[in-house]
Scaffold this active site. Sequence first.
Site, mmCIF file in Angstrom:
data_model
loop_
_atom_site.group_PDB
_atom_site.id
_atom_site.type_symbol
_atom_site.label_atom_id
_atom_site.label_comp_id
_atom_site.label_asym_id
_atom_site.label_seq_id
_atom_site.Cartn_x
_atom_site.Cartn_y
_atom_site.Cartn_z
ATOM 1 N N GLY A 276 -1.193 -9.405 -6.683
ATOM 2 C CA GLY A 276 -1.417 -8.515 -7.705
ATOM 3 C C GLY A 276 -2.728 -7.691 -7.140
ATOM 4 N N GLU A 277 -3.879 -7.215 -8.218
ATOM 5 C CA GLU A 277 -5.012 -6.646 -7.990
ATOM 6 C C GLU A 277 -4.966 -5.313 -7.357
ATOM 7 O OE1 GLU A 277 -7.299 -9.173 -5.053
ATOM 8 O OE2 GLU A 277 -7.067 -11.172 -6.510
ATOM 9 N N GLY A 278 -3.818 -5.100 -6.974
ATOM 10 C CA GLY A 278 -3.588 -3.632 -6.374
ATOM 11 C C GLY A 278 -3.530 -3.701 -4.858
#
Length: 345
Positions: free
Chosen positions: A311-313
């Site tokens: 996640g997190e981009g």
Amino acid sequence: MITFDIKRPDEAIRSALSAKIDNLTKPKGSLGRLEELALRIGWIQQSLSPKLEHPFNVIYASDHGIADEPVSQSPKEVTRQVVFNFLNGGAGINFLARQHGFKIKIVDGGVDYDFPSIPELIDRKIRKSTRNFLYGPSMTAEEFNLAIQWGADIVSDCHHEGCNIISFGEMGVGNTAASSMWMTCLTGLPLIQCVGAGSGLDKNGVEKKYRILKQALDKYDRSNHPEEVMAYFGGYEMVMAVGGMLRAAELNMIILIDGFIMTNCILAASLLYPDIRSFCIFGHCGDEAGHKLLLEYMHVHPILNLGLRLGEGTGAVCAYPIVDSAVRMLSEMHSFKQASITKYF
């Protein structure tokens, strides 16, 4: 919910873009996905010479009430610890952002912690964690609307700083559980196919997570309208991301889509405003169980498949250099005429 003015880009430029791509010094189609991406980006920007400017990755953070149940490997305290790691530059997204020239905005939308005043942390806290959707809605209608608005406002700020390409990330213990609920309600796919390991559950943990989510789903007696589903099961960070995506499309920005959670967010956004899909590039297929199925359901083809599930981009930012290559192809390759090369196809 606030409204957005999202218009599909004009199709008229496509033929000129295709002609330019086909007349670059290469066999027709020989640069594969780069040609496809170049066409999409030129179409979005309505330009034969598109540019990528001031990329941002926005991370929305919030805790989930459902994390009070055993649906995650991580306790809630991890959310605020990871937020501090973002701020200190030590997370996965930080090194990737530095590598690829992204600025990061970190937004507290509902972390169950009282942060001190930190200039680099944008305070948009709606509430300290959503409610536990095993017993009722995660958020009120008023909170939902505020999350959409504030998520959109952050993207407006990025746009004012010159950004025309943006990715989104998230941090929130319990958000794969919430995303699984969005996925099953919004696609009709069986819940069992939508539930995965999240931050690292073993087989028994996944089975327990499924049983809890199935119990919540069985209690849900409302419609599957996107707004209802988002508010009942979602996290503030997820709804903020939907608002951010909708504003980005309204501003004709390129949207890089990350993993399982952000793909659920763009699914929800596209059910409200179908033309948002025109502005999206899907960065990767992640290793969370439902992500591949969700991408297939949406009939989209991500750029990368690296087994990521952070996640997190991170997956979106990892894909950025490929997108940049597509744009450079259009702006830096010579045509047959410029290079005085006989067209050989």
